[in-house]
Structure formats: C-alpha cells, structure tokens
Design a protein around this motif. Structure first.
Motif, PDB file in Angstrom:
ATOM      1  N   ILE A  62      36.620   1.796  -3.804  1.00 25.60           N
ATOM      2  CA  ILE A  62      35.233   2.172  -4.125  1.00 25.60           C
ATOM      3  C   ILE A  62      33.570   1.433  -3.532  1.00 25.60           C
ATOM      4  O   ILE A  62      34.078   0.646  -4.669  1.00 25.60           O
ATOM      5  CB  ILE A  62      34.823   3.329  -5.527  1.00 25.60           C
ATOM      6  N   HIS A  63      33.082   1.348  -2.898  1.00 24.38           N
ATOM      7  CA  HIS A  63      32.193   0.206  -2.766  1.00 24.38           C
ATOM      8  C   HIS A  63      30.297   1.315  -2.969  1.00 24.38           C
ATOM      9  O   HIS A  63      30.288   2.523  -3.688  1.00 24.38           O
ATOM     10  CB  HIS A  63      32.071  -0.038  -1.309  1.00 24.38           C
ATOM     11  N   GLY A  64      29.061   0.636  -3.111  1.00 23.69           N
ATOM     12  CA  GLY A  64      28.352   1.346  -3.278  1.00 23.69           C
ATOM     13  C   GLY A  64      26.948   1.379  -2.305  1.00 23.69           C
ATOM     14  O   GLY A  64      28.001   0.733  -1.765  1.00 23.69           O
ATOM     15  N   GLY A  66      34.367 -10.760  -4.027  1.00 24.10           N
ATOM     16  CA  GLY A  66      32.926 -11.100  -3.804  1.00 24.10           C
ATOM     17  C   GLY A  66      31.558  -9.876  -3.786  1.00 24.10           C
ATOM     18  O   GLY A  66      30.900  -9.722  -2.364  1.00 24.10           O
ATOM     19  N   HIS A  67      31.239  -9.059  -4.507  1.00 25.28           N
ATOM     20  CA  HIS A  67      30.994  -7.937  -4.436  1.00 25.28           C
ATOM     21  C   HIS A  67      29.596  -8.358  -4.564  1.00 25.28           C
ATOM     22  O   HIS A  67      28.580  -7.283  -3.320  1.00 25.28           O
ATOM     23  CB  HIS A  67      30.854  -6.982  -5.842  1.00 25.28           C
ATOM     24  N   HIS A  68      29.023  -9.070  -4.913  1.00 26.43           N
ATOM     25  CA  HIS A  68      27.995  -9.615  -5.142  1.00 26.43           C
ATOM     26  C   HIS A  68      27.527 -10.835  -3.734  1.00 26.43           C
ATOM     27  O   HIS A  68      25.980 -10.415  -3.138  1.00 26.43           O
ATOM     28  CB  HIS A  68      27.601 -10.805  -5.837  1.00 26.43           C
ATOM     29  N   MET A  69      28.087 -10.352  -2.148  1.00 26.07           N
ATOM     30  CA  MET A  69      27.579 -10.831  -1.280  1.00 26.07           C
ATOM     31  C   MET A  69      27.141  -9.668  -0.165  1.00 26.07           C
ATOM     32  O   MET A  69      27.795  -9.661   1.224  1.00 26.07           O
ATOM     33  CB  MET A  69      28.395 -12.092  -0.364  1.00 26.07           C
ATOM     34  N   MET A  70      27.734  -8.297  -1.027  1.00 27.87           N
ATOM     35  CA  MET A  70      28.148  -7.581   0.342  1.00 27.87           C
ATOM     36  C   MET A  70      26.612  -6.580   0.046  1.00 27.87           C
ATOM     37  O   MET A  70      26.291  -5.543  -0.396  1.00 27.87           O
ATOM     38  CB  MET A  70      29.427  -6.604  -0.515  1.00 27.87           C
ATOM     39  N   THR A  71      26.425  -6.971   1.647  1.00 28.34           N
ATOM     40  CA  THR A  71      24.793  -6.635   1.460  1.00 28.34           C
ATOM     41  C   THR A  71      25.322  -6.195   3.231  1.00 28.34           C
ATOM     42  O   THR A  71      25.625  -6.153   3.995  1.00 28.34           O
ATOM     43  CB  THR A  71      23.906  -7.587   1.199  1.00 28.34           C
ATOM     44  N   LEU A  73      22.726  -2.621  -0.122  1.00 24.59           N
ATOM     45  CA  LEU A  73      23.698  -3.113  -1.387  1.00 24.59           C
ATOM     46  C   LEU A  73      24.140  -2.392  -1.794  1.00 24.59           C
ATOM     47  O   LEU A  73      24.101  -1.122  -1.995  1.00 24.59           O
ATOM     48  CB  LEU A  73      22.218  -3.005  -3.257  1.00 24.59           C
ATOM     49  N   CYS A  74      25.111  -3.081  -2.124  1.00 22.27           N
ATOM     50  CA  CYS A  74      26.661  -2.661  -2.614  1.00 22.27           C
ATOM     51  C   CYS A  74      26.502  -2.119  -4.151  1.00 22.27           C
ATOM     52  O   CYS A  74      26.183  -3.568  -4.463  1.00 22.27           O
ATOM     53  CB  CYS A  74      28.049  -3.144  -2.339  1.00 22.27           C
ATOM     54  N   ASN A  75      26.619  -1.235  -4.598  1.00 23.56           N
ATOM     55  CA  ASN A  75      26.084  -1.325  -5.863  1.00 23.56           C
ATOM     56  C   ASN A  75      26.942  -0.898  -6.938  1.00 23.56           C
ATOM     57  O   ASN A  75      27.082  -0.373  -8.223  1.00 23.56           O
ATOM     58  CB  ASN A  75      25.136  -0.185  -6.501  1.00 23.56           C
ATOM     59  N   GLU A  76      28.496  -1.064  -6.245  1.00 25.70           N
ATOM     60  CA  GLU A  76      29.038  -0.576  -7.815  1.00 25.70           C
ATOM     61  C   GLU A  76      30.538  -2.077  -7.414  1.00 25.70           C
ATOM     62  O   GLU A  76      30.406  -2.521  -6.471  1.00 25.70           O
ATOM     63  CB  GLU A  76      30.554   0.443  -6.804  1.00 25.70           C
ATOM     64  N   TYR A  77      30.973  -2.316  -8.727  1.00 24.91           N
ATOM     65  CA  TYR A  77      31.761  -3.465  -8.165  1.00 24.91           C
ATOM     66  C   TYR A  77      32.610  -3.377  -7.815  1.00 24.91           C
ATOM     67  O   TYR A  77      33.447  -2.866  -8.002  1.00 24.91           O
ATOM     68  CB  TYR A  77      32.005  -4.041  -9.602  1.00 24.91           C
ATOM     69  N   CYS A  78      33.041  -3.883  -6.539  1.00 24.71           N
ATOM     70  CA  CYS A  78      34.360  -3.737  -6.074  1.00 24.71           C
ATOM     71  C   CYS A  78      35.169  -4.829  -6.150  1.00 24.71           C
ATOM     72  O   CYS A  78      36.347  -5.042  -4.982  1.00 24.71           O
ATOM     73  CB  CYS A  78      33.848  -3.337  -4.515  1.00 24.71           C
ATOM     74  N   GLY A  79      34.844  -6.230  -6.285  1.00 24.21           N
ATOM     75  CA  GLY A  79      36.059  -7.550  -6.394  1.00 24.21           C
ATOM     76  C   GLY A  79      35.279  -8.880  -6.500  1.00 24.21           C
ATOM     77  O   GLY A  79      33.848  -8.516  -6.856  1.00 24.21           O
TER      78      GLY A  79
HETATM   79 CU1  CUA Z   1      31.779  -2.858  -2.242  1.00 27.57          CU
HETATM   80 CU2  CUA Z   1      30.670  -3.835  -4.564  1.00 27.57          CU
END
Ligand code: CUA
Length: 151
Positions: free
Chosen positions: A97-99, A140-145, A132-138
């Motif tokens: 799941i991503h945001g 690298g979540h904070h770099m997911m843009t 932005l990805c606003n669901e914690y996904c692992g």
């Molecule tokens: Cu994809 Cu957080």
C-alpha cells in the motif's frame, strides 16, 4: 428538566450534521475517491494502460495520467501537463500500500495492491506540484516522490 433540553439539543445537532453530510455527498457529488477496477498486482507491467505509464490524450484538452507506484518510486517520476487540461489520474501499485498525495491540491488517494484508484482534476494554474507517498511503505518511504509540471 435540563436533561430534556440537552437531549433535544443533542438530537437536533445529530440531525443537522447528518443533513449536511447527506447534502454534501449526494447533492454536491462530494464522494470519496472510489475504486473502479481490480488488477493483478503481479501483472501490472503487462496490463494496459499500466504497461506504458504516462500521459495519454483522450480528447479535447482531456488526458489520462496512468501511474504505477512501487517501493520506492512512482512511474513516471515527472509529468508535464498542459495548463487547463482535465486529467484523470489512474494509479495502482505493484507491491504494498502506498499513498498518492498531490501537495497543495485536493488529490489524496490510497494506492492498494489489486486496485486502480482514479481522480479527475483540471489543472488551471501553471507551476510544479509534488506528489508524495503518504502511507508508510518501507525503508525508502520518505524518498518516494514524483513531480507534476503544469506548463
Ligand atoms: Cu510508498 Cu510510502
């Protein structure tokens, strides 16, 4: 005696809130983003339109933006959209799941494996928008843009 007044007040408030929600949902079409389609998350790369992610012209000033989320990036990572274009964004994920939030707009979707989520928006102003990805996904979540450029 006072209990009765508060009871009436409480029920009155409930009624007012339900009416507001009802009017907003049905009369104004304020529905949450909905799941339209299911998709096999393991075959996203072979399933049209996600086998070729990107912007597709579908009509006069109308576009489809098909995007794929996967840990930890969006494909495409950058899109250029002509100003004034009405864009239907379709997004799905290959893994978890991503945001999908477009900062500064009302676009905010959850991206769930197995589903395609859609949102239609007209981009009236030029500028850059960050996705932005606003669901914690692992890890690298904070770099997911990703980025949308309206030109
Ligand atoms: Cu994809 Cu957080």
């Amino acid at each position: 005696k006072y209990e009765k007044i508060w009871l009436v007040f409480g029920i009155g408030c409930l009624f007012v809130f339900l009416t507001i929600i009802g009017v907003s949902a049905f009369a104004k079409g304020n529905q949450p983003p909905s799941c339209l389609t299911t998709i096999d998350p393991e075959k996203v790369d072979q399933t049209p339109p996600f086998n070729k992610p990107g912007l597709v012209k579908t009509g006069d000033n109308e576009y489809q933006l098909n995007m794929v989320a996967a840990a930890f990036a969006f494909t495409p990572a950058q899109v250029e959209i002509p100003k004034g274009a009405k864009v239907t964004i379709n997004i799905t994920t290959k893994d978890v799941i991503h945001g999908f939030e477009v900062v500064g707009t009302n676009i905010n979707m959850m991206v769930e494996p197995g589903y395609v989520n859609s949102f239609t928006k007209t981009f009236d102003k030029t500028g850059e928008y960050t996705i932005l990805c606003n669901e914690y996904c692992g890890a690298g979540h904070h770099m997911m843009t990703a980025r949308i450029k309206v030109v």
